[in-house]
Design an enzyme around this catalytic site. Structure first.
Site: not given
Length: 343
Positions: A299, A122, A268
């Site tokens: 996500n 990420c 993020h």
């Protein structure tokens, strides 16, 4: 005395254009609930996620990247032939080699740029952005295409109550080019490998080779499970909230600004609770626009920051020239934060 001629690039670098691609299929929480014992209310309260996008067989890592890249190149006002390097951050391109970056470079008509993949989970977009900045200042490329792309639906265990609702698919891309002024701040990045087991792939690929498969996990139908991403939710939450707020502050300090100088915060998109906690810990003023794309995108790992950036600009919630703090963090555990001027 060295005989090597010194390299010469631009004084600084900046993001010139951004593009995003979300798969056409929108998946609500109700679909996730078909295989786990939970509720829409529980998922929303734990993560803030209401829907996510899942890719069709035709929406490959490369195909999504090509779509996002075309938009970013057009937004930057350059031609594909001017791209000198293509950097792709992904953990869901299942061919070990060749790098998917080479396929993308060819399909967008970029000629013969340097092209390679990176694996930084990420935080991958931040890593790619930092590499691109270095290339431009060093002089090895004038324009660099940085892509974050994932098909995490391929790596999701739909029977895992802790993670089944988290992940989505998509691609985000930016074009980084030369600048006479600093528009990408110093990067604060690093890793904490002693925590690498908190987010990981359940089973290594080589365990699927011919041999004893009796130890491999199986689903409710008795079928061997494909490798998936798993995590220790509470440990990751605590690390992200407390440690990443410190990293974000370090990035502000390195850029020579304070939270009051910010216009936008793009963390993020892992979890709404993490985002809200970071906002509180950083004491961000009310005028700072905060990206909360996770609600409808889930996500998407390396793709989450450029996708969130693209949506903020497209909806007018952020504008060209705004000062933004971006931070990515995830499997490794790795992280990267910097301050940028939005394209």
């Amino acid at each position: 005395m060295s005989k090597i001629k010194p390299s010469k690039g631009a004084p600084y670098a900046r993001i010139l254009g951004v593009g995003g691609y979300r798969p056409t299929r929108v998946v609500p929480n109700e679909v996730i609930l078909e295989k786990i014992d939970s509720s829409d209310e529980w998922i929303r309260s734990r993560s803030g996620i209401a829907t996510r996008h899942w890719a069709s067989p035709e929406e490959t890592v490369a195909a999504m990247s090509v779509e996002a890249s075309g938009k970013a190149i057009a937004d930057a006002g350059i031609t594909p032939e001017q791209i000198g390097a293509v950097i792709v951050s992904t953990v869901s391109h299942f061919k070990q080699t060749p790098a998917v970056a080479t396929e993308i470079a060819d399909k967008i008509g970029a000629g013969k740029p340097a092209a390679f993949d990176i694996s930084a989970g990420c935080a991958g977009f931040g890593y790619g952005l930092t590499l691109a900045k270095g290339m431009i200042v060093e002089g090895s490329a004038e324009y660099v295409l940085v892509i974050g792309v994932e098909r995490l639906s391929d790596l999701t265990d739909l029977e895992d109550r802790a993670t089944a609702f988290l992940f989505g698919d998509g691609a985000g891309a930016v074009v980084v080019g030369p600048s006479d002024e600093p528009h990408i701040g110093p990067t604060v990045w690093g890793s904490e490998g002693d925590k690498s087991e908190t987010i990981k792939q359940t089973v290594p690929w080589n365990e699927f080779q011919v041999g004893d498969v009796s130890q491999l996990p199986v689903n409710s139908a008795g079928e061997i499970k494909f490798p998936a991403i798993t995590q220790e939710g509470q440990a990751v939450f605590r690390w992200a909230v407390f440690e990443m707020a410190k990293v974000a502050q370090q990035a502000l300090d390195a850029a020579g600004i304070t939270a009051d100088d910010l216009d936008v915060f793009i963390p993020h998109q892992a979890n709404m609770r993490i985002i809200d906690s970071m906002v509180k810990t950083l004491k961000l003023p009310e005028h700072v626009t905060v990206a909360r794309d996770v609600e409808t995108t889930g996500n998407t790992s390396a793709a989450s920051i450029p996708l969130a950036m693209e949506r903020l600009l497209a909806t007018g919630k952020a504008k060209s020239g705004d000062t933004a703090l971006v931070i990515g963090f995830g499997a490794g555990l790795v992280y990267a934060a910097t301050v940028v001027t939005l394209p």
